[in-house]
Design an enzyme around this catalytic site. Structure first.
Site, PDB file in Angstrom:
ATOM      1  CB  CYS A 263       2.106  -3.865  13.434  1.00 23.01           C
ATOM      2  SG  CYS A 263       0.841  -4.527  12.367  1.00 23.01           S
TER       3      CYS A 263
ATOM      4  CG  HIS B  49      -0.705  -0.289  15.026  1.00 25.50           C
ATOM      5  ND1 HIS B  49       0.356   0.327  14.388  1.00 25.50           N
ATOM      6  CD2 HIS B  49      -1.090  -1.295  14.210  1.00 25.50           C
ATOM      7  CE1 HIS B  49       0.601  -0.270  13.242  1.00 25.50           C
ATOM      8  NE2 HIS B  49      -0.261  -1.263  13.103  1.00 25.50           N
TER       9      HIS B  49
ATOM     10  CD  GLU C  20       1.604   2.539  16.943  1.00 25.74           C
ATOM     11  OE1 GLU C  20       1.546   1.653  17.830  1.00 25.74           O
ATOM     12  OE2 GLU C  20       1.530   2.280  15.734  1.00 25.74           O
TER      13      GLU C  20
HETATM   14  N1  GLN Z   1       1.033  -7.029   7.709  1.00 23.81           N
HETATM   15  C1  GLN Z   1       1.792  -5.843   7.480  1.00 23.81           C
HETATM   16  C2  GLN Z   1       3.140  -6.162   6.805  1.00 23.81           C
HETATM   17  O1  GLN Z   1       3.387  -7.191   6.355  1.00 23.81           O
HETATM   18  C3  GLN Z   1       2.048  -5.084   8.752  1.00 23.81           C
HETATM   19  C4  GLN Z   1       0.886  -4.224   9.065  1.00 23.81           C
HETATM   20  C5  GLN Z   1       1.142  -3.139  10.083  1.00 23.81           C
HETATM   21  O2  GLN Z   1       2.265  -2.868  10.477  1.00 23.81           O
HETATM   22  N2  GLN Z   1       0.083  -2.463  10.457  1.00 23.81           N
HETATM   23  O3  GLN Z   1       3.967  -5.347   6.732  1.00 23.81           O
END
Ligand code: GLN
Length: 251
Positions: free
Chosen positions: A78, A202, A204
């Site tokens: 992410c 995610h 995890e």
């Molecule tokens: N979109 C988020 C950002 O720009 C990331 C979201 C996440 O890690 N769950 O940081």
């Protein structure tokens, strides 16, 4: 094998919990010199702008870039995916620093805002072939990014139709039918390029440990693209099914 987990902000504890369950040694990384003692690195999800500011404050970017360049396995989940991308769009004013290395363009909040977070059953043919288990995994997308462009050396491990998730949420990232057609109504949410692994969701946060074991089996790459010594010989990473019970799926 010692896995470093960047522990500035976000879901680093959750990654550490999975590593512990798999019996893998791990170190929380907050300072550049700590990277010298680890064989691979996880950059967790969180808030990439905040994480980048903290990384800058602790002077971590040069060491992170060096780590990526050395060919050691790095997995970004992410916000971690945003860190690894060579190019990001949808950033806050003034942008943010990236580690880079992964030949792709990522849209930071592709699926919309926090309340447009969602879960889905994601087909993962490559992971299922290598790790066993069901052909899909439960994937949690939290204000998630998506990969909208990849270079020739990037292998796509999972993609997702945007019509169901994005158009239902009327994401600002997709504005016209034409744009949808251009992306063939699918966006990429998991990739591998040499020593780099990246997921927009995610793993995890679910009981399925296959993404972690897939990552732990990745080997360092040498300059000429061949892999160096295997590093997982002492750890048994056989997939044993969903040993832990997941929470009910939030739709
Ligand atoms: N979109 C988020 C950002 O720009 C990331 C979201 C996440 O890690 N769950 O940081």
């Amino acid at each position: 094998m010692v896995v470093g987990v960047l522990a500035l902000q976000g879901s680093f504890n959750e990654h550490i919990a999975v590593l512990k369950r798999l019996g893998v040694k791990n170190v929380q990384i907050r300072k550049p010199e700590q990277l010298q003692n680890v064989t691979s690195l996880i950059i967790p999800g969180g808030e990439s702008t905040t994480m980048a500011k903290l990384a800058e404050y602790h002077n971590l970017f040069p060491a992170l870039r060096e780590f990526v360049k050395m060919g050691k396995p790095v997995w970004g989940t992410c916000a971690g995916l945003i860190f690894l991308a060579n190019k990001a769009t949808g950033q806050k004013n003034g942008g943010q620093e990236l580690t880079g290395g992964l030949d792709c363009t990522v849209h930071r909040n592709f699926f919309g805002s926090q309340i447009q977070s969602f879960e889905t059953e994601l087909p993962i043919p490559e992971i299922a072939a290598k790790e066993g288990g069901p052909p899909s995994c439960r994937a949690v997308f939290i204000r998630a990014p998506a990969i909208i462009e990849v270079g020739p050396d990037v292998k796509v491990l999972a993609d997702i139709p945007v019509s169901s998730a994005v158009t239902a949420n009327s994401s600002p990232a997709i504005q016209s039918e034409e744009e949808l057609t251009k992306s063939e109504k699918k966006v990429i949410v998991a990739v591998k390029q040499g020593n780099l692994l990246a997921t927009a969701f995610h793993p995890e946060l679910t009981a399925d440990t296959r993404w972690h074991s897939y990552f732990l089996k990745m080997e360092p790459e040498t300059e000429d693209g061949t892999s160096a010594i295997a590093s997982t010989s002492s750890v048994d990473l056989t997939f044993t099914g969903r040993a832990m019970i997941d929470l009910p799926i939030f739709q």
